[in-house]
Motif scaffolding. Structure first.
Motif, PDB file in Angstrom:
ATOM      1  N   ALA A 169       0.822  -1.216   0.000  1.00  0.00           N
ATOM      2  CA  ALA A 169       0.000   0.000   0.000  1.00  0.00           C
ATOM      3  C   ALA A 169       0.857   1.268   0.000  1.00  0.00           C
ATOM      4  N   LEU A 170       2.163   1.090   0.034  1.00  0.00           N
ATOM      5  CA  LEU A 170       3.061   2.246   0.174  1.00  0.00           C
ATOM      6  C   LEU A 170       3.405   2.843  -1.196  1.00  0.00           C
ATOM      7  N   THR A 171       3.376   4.154  -1.301  1.00  0.00           N
ATOM      8  CA  THR A 171       3.901   4.787  -2.522  1.00  0.00           C
ATOM      9  C   THR A 171       5.039   5.713  -2.093  1.00  0.00           C
ATOM     10  N   PRO A 172       6.239   5.148  -1.999  1.00  0.00           N
ATOM     11  CA  PRO A 172       7.339   5.903  -1.429  1.00  0.00           C
ATOM     12  C   PRO A 172       7.830   7.002  -2.372  1.00  0.00           C
ATOM     13  N   ASP A 173       8.438   8.015  -1.776  1.00  0.00           N
ATOM     14  CA  ASP A 173       9.132   9.015  -2.581  1.00  0.00           C
ATOM     15  C   ASP A 173      10.279   8.315  -3.307  1.00  0.00           C
ATOM     16  N   ILE A 174      10.542   8.716  -4.521  1.00  0.00           N
ATOM     17  CA  ILE A 174      11.534   7.998  -5.332  1.00  0.00           C
ATOM     18  C   ILE A 174      12.940   8.048  -4.717  1.00  0.00           C
ATOM     19  N   ASN A 175      13.209   9.089  -3.929  1.00  0.00           N
ATOM     20  CA  ASN A 175      14.538   9.218  -3.307  1.00  0.00           C
ATOM     21  C   ASN A 175      14.613   8.654  -1.892  1.00  0.00           C
ATOM     22  N   SER A 176      13.494   8.094  -1.380  1.00  0.00           N
ATOM     23  CA  SER A 176      13.441   7.726   0.040  1.00  0.00           C
ATOM     24  C   SER A 176      14.452   6.642   0.412  1.00  0.00           C
ATOM     25  N   LEU A 177      14.618   5.653  -0.449  1.00  0.00           N
ATOM     26  CA  LEU A 177      15.537   4.561  -0.116  1.00  0.00           C
ATOM     27  C   LEU A 177      16.988   5.044  -0.194  1.00  0.00           C
ATOM     28  N   LYS A 178      17.259   5.841  -1.207  1.00  0.00           N
ATOM     29  CA  LYS A 178      18.611   6.403  -1.354  1.00  0.00           C
ATOM     30  C   LYS A 178      18.986   7.213  -0.098  1.00  0.00           C
ATOM     31  N   GLN A 179      18.037   8.018   0.376  1.00  0.00           N
ATOM     32  CA  GLN A 179      18.306   8.825   1.582  1.00  0.00           C
ATOM     33  C   GLN A 179      18.504   7.934   2.802  1.00  0.00           C
ATOM     34  N   ALA A 180      17.688   6.884   2.933  1.00  0.00           N
ATOM     35  CA  ALA A 180      17.807   5.989   4.097  1.00  0.00           C
ATOM     36  C   ALA A 180      19.150   5.268   4.109  1.00  0.00           C
ATOM     37  N   LEU A 181      19.703   5.000   2.926  1.00  0.00           N
ATOM     38  CA  LEU A 181      20.954   4.235   2.845  1.00  0.00           C
ATOM     39  C   LEU A 181      22.203   5.103   3.008  1.00  0.00           C
ATOM     40  N   ALA A 182      22.042   6.413   2.909  1.00  0.00           N
ATOM     41  CA  ALA A 182      23.213   7.294   2.961  1.00  0.00           C
ATOM     42  C   ALA A 182      23.967   7.083   4.280  1.00  0.00           C
ATOM     43  N   GLY A 183      25.265   6.841   4.174  1.00  0.00           N
ATOM     44  CA  GLY A 183      26.123   6.714   5.357  1.00  0.00           C
ATOM     45  C   GLY A 183      26.014   5.389   6.095  1.00  0.00           C
ATOM     46  N   GLN A 184      25.312   4.416   5.556  1.00  0.00           N
ATOM     47  CA  GLN A 184      25.196   3.121   6.249  1.00  0.00           C
ATOM     48  C   GLN A 184      26.531   2.371   6.211  1.00  0.00           C
ATOM     49  N   PRO A 185      26.857   1.649   7.308  1.00  0.00           N
ATOM     50  CA  PRO A 185      28.194   1.053   7.429  1.00  0.00           C
ATOM     51  C   PRO A 185      28.322  -0.317   6.758  1.00  0.00           C
ATOM     52  N   TYR A 186      27.882  -0.444   5.527  1.00  0.00           N
ATOM     53  CA  TYR A 186      27.949  -1.731   4.824  1.00  0.00           C
ATOM     54  C   TYR A 186      28.855  -1.606   3.604  1.00  0.00           C
ATOM     55  N   ASP A 187      29.450  -2.749   3.234  1.00  0.00           N
ATOM     56  CA  ASP A 187      30.186  -2.786   1.965  1.00  0.00           C
ATOM     57  C   ASP A 187      29.211  -2.975   0.800  1.00  0.00           C
ATOM     58  N   TYR A 188      28.216  -3.855   1.010  1.00  0.00           N
ATOM     59  CA  TYR A 188      27.229  -4.131  -0.040  1.00  0.00           C
ATOM     60  C   TYR A 188      25.819  -4.154   0.550  1.00  0.00           C
ATOM     61  N   VAL A 189      24.894  -3.499  -0.151  1.00  0.00           N
ATOM     62  CA  VAL A 189      23.469  -3.562   0.200  1.00  0.00           C
ATOM     63  C   VAL A 189      22.745  -4.146  -1.007  1.00  0.00           C
ATOM     64  N   LEU A 190      22.056  -5.261  -0.808  1.00  0.00           N
ATOM     65  CA  LEU A 190      21.394  -5.951  -1.915  1.00  0.00           C
ATOM     66  C   LEU A 190      19.878  -5.762  -1.791  1.00  0.00           C
ATOM     67  N   GLY A 231       6.977  -0.908 -10.407  1.00  0.00           N
ATOM     68  CA  GLY A 231       6.272   0.187  -9.726  1.00  0.00           C
ATOM     69  C   GLY A 231       7.218   1.110  -8.970  1.00  0.00           C
ATOM     70  N   MET A 232       6.620   1.961  -8.115  1.00  0.00           N
ATOM     71  CA  MET A 232       7.411   3.007  -7.429  1.00  0.00           C
ATOM     72  C   MET A 232       8.523   2.448  -6.542  1.00  0.00           C
ATOM     73  N   LEU A 233       8.254   1.312  -5.882  1.00  0.00           N
ATOM     74  CA  LEU A 233       9.292   0.747  -5.004  1.00  0.00           C
ATOM     75  C   LEU A 233      10.504   0.313  -5.813  1.00  0.00           C
ATOM     76  N   THR A 234      10.233  -0.298  -6.952  1.00  0.00           N
ATOM     77  CA  THR A 234      11.344  -0.730  -7.809  1.00  0.00           C
ATOM     78  C   THR A 234      12.087   0.488  -8.358  1.00  0.00           C
ATOM     79  N   LEU A 235      11.354   1.531  -8.701  1.00  0.00           N
ATOM     80  CA  LEU A 235      12.018   2.751  -9.192  1.00  0.00           C
ATOM     81  C   LEU A 235      12.864   3.380  -8.074  1.00  0.00           C
ATOM     82  N   ALA A 236      12.353   3.338  -6.839  1.00  0.00           N
ATOM     83  CA  ALA A 236      13.139   3.856  -5.703  1.00  0.00           C
ATOM     84  C   ALA A 236      14.397   3.009  -5.505  1.00  0.00           C
ATOM     85  N   ALA A 237      14.279   1.694  -5.729  1.00  0.00           N
ATOM     86  CA  ALA A 237      15.444   0.812  -5.593  1.00  0.00           C
ATOM     87  C   ALA A 237      16.468   1.110  -6.694  1.00  0.00           C
ATOM     88  N   LEU A 238      16.002   1.288  -7.920  1.00  0.00           N
ATOM     89  CA  LEU A 238      16.930   1.599  -9.020  1.00  0.00           C
ATOM     90  C   LEU A 238      17.580   2.972  -8.819  1.00  0.00           C
TER      91      LEU A 238
END
Ligand SMILES: Nc1ncnc2c1ncn2[C@@H]1O[C@H](COP(=O)(O)OP(=O)(O)OP(=O)(O)O)[C@@H](O)[C@H]1O
Ligand SMILES: [Mg+2]
Length: 238
Positions: A89-110, A118-125
């Protein structure tokens, strides 16, 4: 940090299997790894036996919860941000995932996408550095590629110019089948600069959710475990 989006709008082509097993292999090679389930079907969450995560990707994308407060630490040596059926039911902002991941202490996020564009996939891309396309090597898969490549190109033009098509994983590959060999050959000719991997049909991959683990922990010596380790090595080689 490198964010890798596993995407294909076709269902059942091995997106979730590839996220879990490439992720587990990257962790075994000594990397800090986070897997994010972006599918309201919750397949990755279920596969890994996660029944009560601290929070889910909905809390992160909708309410701004911090990723470090939301992850589940899996015994396979990687972290997981679980899904939740409310994600549909969520229609996230396209930049929301990118913002959430900024500065995270991981080498790889899959990122494990649902079989839609849909919008979630576009936010992921939009959040990703690399795209990997898992597919079953049959003729319909090739046909669906033009829509997917069109979407990747649109994302490059609108929100993420540096997005790289890093690889294609032909799953459930069977070298005895002429059609599989021919599809692989066509992919090789079309994608000259993209690495094409194969993962053979392997029952241990399909069985591993029974124990809530990757195939690398379920049957470390099987062909599926070895092939996913090879993919992870190639990705980390540069
Ligand atoms: N190499 C393989 N050999 C045997 N079974 C496999 C292999 N790869 C994946 N599978 C099985 O195929 C089924 C579909 O795989 P998976 O769930 O990873 O696809 P998906 O693309 O994520 O599907 P969806 O589009 O529904 O999210 C699963 O039961 C999985 O265990
Ligand atoms: Mg899936």
């Amino acid at each position: 940090m490198v964010a890798i989006c596993f995407v294909n709008q076709k269902g059942g082509v091995g997106k979730t299997a590839s996220v879990i097993n490439v992720g587990a292999a990257l962790a075994k090679l000594g990397n800090r790894v986070l897997l994010i389930d972006l599918d309201p079907q919750e397949s990755l969450t279920y596969w890994l036996g996660i029944t009560s995560p601290p929070k889910t990707v909905c809390d992160v994308l909708e309410d701004g919860a911090a990723i470090q407060d939301s992850i589940f630490q899996h015994r396979g040596g990687f972290d997981v941000l679980a899904s939740n059926e409310m994600l549909a039911a969520l229609t996230p902002d396209i930049n929301s995932l990118k913002q959430a991941l900024a500065g995270q202490p991981y080498d790889y996020v899959l990122l494990d996408c649902s079989p839609t564009l849909g919008m979630l996939t576009l936010a992921a891309l939009t959040a990703a550095n690399w795209v990997i396309i898992p597919l079953c090597p049959d003729l319909l898969s090739i046909k669906g590629m033009s829509q997917l490549l069109g979407t990747i190109q649109t994302v490059r033009e609108k929100t993420n110019p540096s997005l790289i098509l890093k690889g294609i994983i032909a799953t459930r590959y069977c070298a005895r089948k002429r059609m599989h060999r021919e599809v692989l050959e066509q992919l090789g000719m079309f994608f000259e600069d993209t690495e094409i991997f194969t993962v053979r049909e392997n029952i241990s991959i399909a069985e591993s959710p029974v124990q809530g683990v990757s195939v690398l922990d379920y049957k470390p010596k099987c062909t599926g475990a070895k092939e996913y380790l090879t993919i992870a090595r190639r990705l980390t080689d540069g």
